[in-house]
Scaffold this motif. Structure first.
Motif, short mmCIF file in Angstrom:
data_model
loop_
_atom_site.label_atom_id
_atom_site.label_comp_id
_atom_site.label_asym_id
_atom_site.label_seq_id
_atom_site.Cartn_x
_atom_site.Cartn_y
_atom_site.Cartn_z
N ALA A 130 -26.07 -0.77 -10.98
CA ALA A 130 -25.84 -0.88 -9.54
C ALA A 130 -24.62 -0.05 -9.17
O ALA A 130 -23.77 0.24 -10.02
CB ALA A 130 -25.64 -2.34 -9.14
N ALA A 131 -24.59 0.35 -7.91
CA ALA A 131 -23.45 1.15 -7.42
C ALA A 131 -23.23 0.81 -5.95
O ALA A 131 -24.05 0.11 -5.33
CB ALA A 131 -23.74 2.63 -7.58
N ARG A 132 -22.16 1.33 -5.37
CA ARG A 132 -21.93 1.13 -3.95
C ARG A 132 -23.05 1.82 -3.17
O ARG A 132 -23.56 2.87 -3.59
CB ARG A 132 -20.57 1.72 -3.52
N LEU A 157 -16.37 -6.01 -8.27
CA LEU A 157 -15.09 -5.54 -7.76
C LEU A 157 -14.74 -4.14 -8.28
O LEU A 157 -14.01 -3.38 -7.61
CB LEU A 157 -13.98 -6.53 -8.19
N ALA A 158 -15.29 -3.79 -9.43
CA ALA A 158 -14.87 -2.54 -10.09
C ALA A 158 -15.15 -1.30 -9.24
O ALA A 158 -14.26 -0.45 -9.08
CB ALA A 158 -15.50 -2.43 -11.47
N PRO A 159 -16.36 -1.16 -8.66
CA PRO A 159 -16.58 0.02 -7.79
C PRO A 159 -15.75 -0.03 -6.51
O PRO A 159 -15.29 1.00 -6.03
CB PRO A 159 -18.08 -0.04 -7.48
N ILE A 160 -15.55 -1.24 -5.95
CA ILE A 160 -14.75 -1.37 -4.73
C ILE A 160 -13.34 -0.84 -4.97
O ILE A 160 -12.76 -0.15 -4.13
CB ILE A 160 -14.71 -2.85 -4.27
N MET A 161 -12.79 -1.16 -6.11
CA MET A 161 -11.41 -0.78 -6.42
C MET A 161 -11.33 0.58 -7.12
O MET A 161 -10.28 0.97 -7.62
CB MET A 161 -10.76 -1.84 -7.31
N ASN A 162 -12.49 1.29 -7.18
CA ASN A 162 -12.56 2.60 -7.82
C ASN A 162 -12.16 2.57 -9.29
O ASN A 162 -11.61 3.54 -9.82
CB ASN A 162 -11.73 3.63 -7.05
#
Ligand code: PRP
Length: 216
Positions: free
Chosen positions: A101-103, A145-150
């Protein structure tokens, strides 16, 4: 130590679906597991006890023979490997999918991607098979949270309703595997306690079919 036959259960949402299945198979804890802080539970069958663990620890208890049998997600068996274990029955409960999954709107630029996951072995094998260069980042929870926080471009995680992804502006991309909970049995116990264990497998098999949980 005692010589009771021990079944290791996975706590959390798998437990909620496991207990009715065990009841239909004729095994019931003598007290309410959900409201107790205890970890070991006697059952209506004096020779059978239940222990309640984190899913990631269930294969370890069963592999080393500290528990004779266990209930655990296929995702964990795929990640850890099934050495020392028989996997005689798909319980058909806690069905979900293991996905990338990704943003929303994220597109790979073809270079390496950063992938955050609890399932590093599964992810490594998957991206290698896809011919994608992935740098894996091991996390223990809240992967969204990992993609949100880059911290990462993609995650590899369990998707059930998809609500957690949606709530965090993400979308599922590719399905790696379908997942459900499995019965596992210690290989040595299968020989030394053959009669008792095969009876429980038969009772659970009937309970799975009766409950409409059998794999499609
Ligand atoms: C899992 C998974 C997702 C969520 C998916 O976490 O890691 O976060 O469930 O479910 P959904 O598609 O229905 O939203 P879980 O709640 O099991 O907690 P954990 O991360 O601590 O394992």
């Amino acid at each position: 130590m005692n010589d009771k036959l021990t079944i290791a259960l996975t706590k959390g949402r798998i437990l909620k679906e496991t207990l009715p299945l065990l009841t239909r198979a004729g095994i019931e804890a003598v007290e309410d597991i959900h409201s107790s802080r205890k970890l070991v539970f006697e059952t209506n069958r004096p020779e059978v006890q239940l222990v309640v663990l984190r899913g990631t620890d269930v294969p370890t208890y069963v592999r080393f023979g500290a528990a004779d049998m266990g209930v655990v997600g296929k995702d964990i068996l795929m990640e850890q490997g099934a050495e020392g274990l028989y996997e005689p029955l798909d319980l058909g409960i806690a069905r979900c999918r293991l996905m990338t999954a990704a943003r929303v709107g994220w597109r790979s630029d073809g270079a390496r991607i950063r992938v955050a996951t609890k399932f590093v072995n599964i992810a490594r094998a998957y991206f290698a098979q896809q011919g994608v260069h992935a740098d894996l980042i091991k996390l223990y929870g809240a992967l969204e949270l990992a993609p949100i926080m880059n911290l990462a471009d993609q995650i590899v995680d369990i998707v059930d309703t998809g609500n957690t992804l949606r709530a965090n502006g993400m979308e599922p991309l590719q399905e790696i595997a379908t997942v459900s909970s499995r019965l596992v049995v210690n290989k040595a116990a299968m020989r030394s306690r053959y009669t008792a264990i095969t009876q429980i497998i038969a009772d659970l098999t009937a309970a799975v079919q009766e409950g409409g949980n059998a794999a499609p």
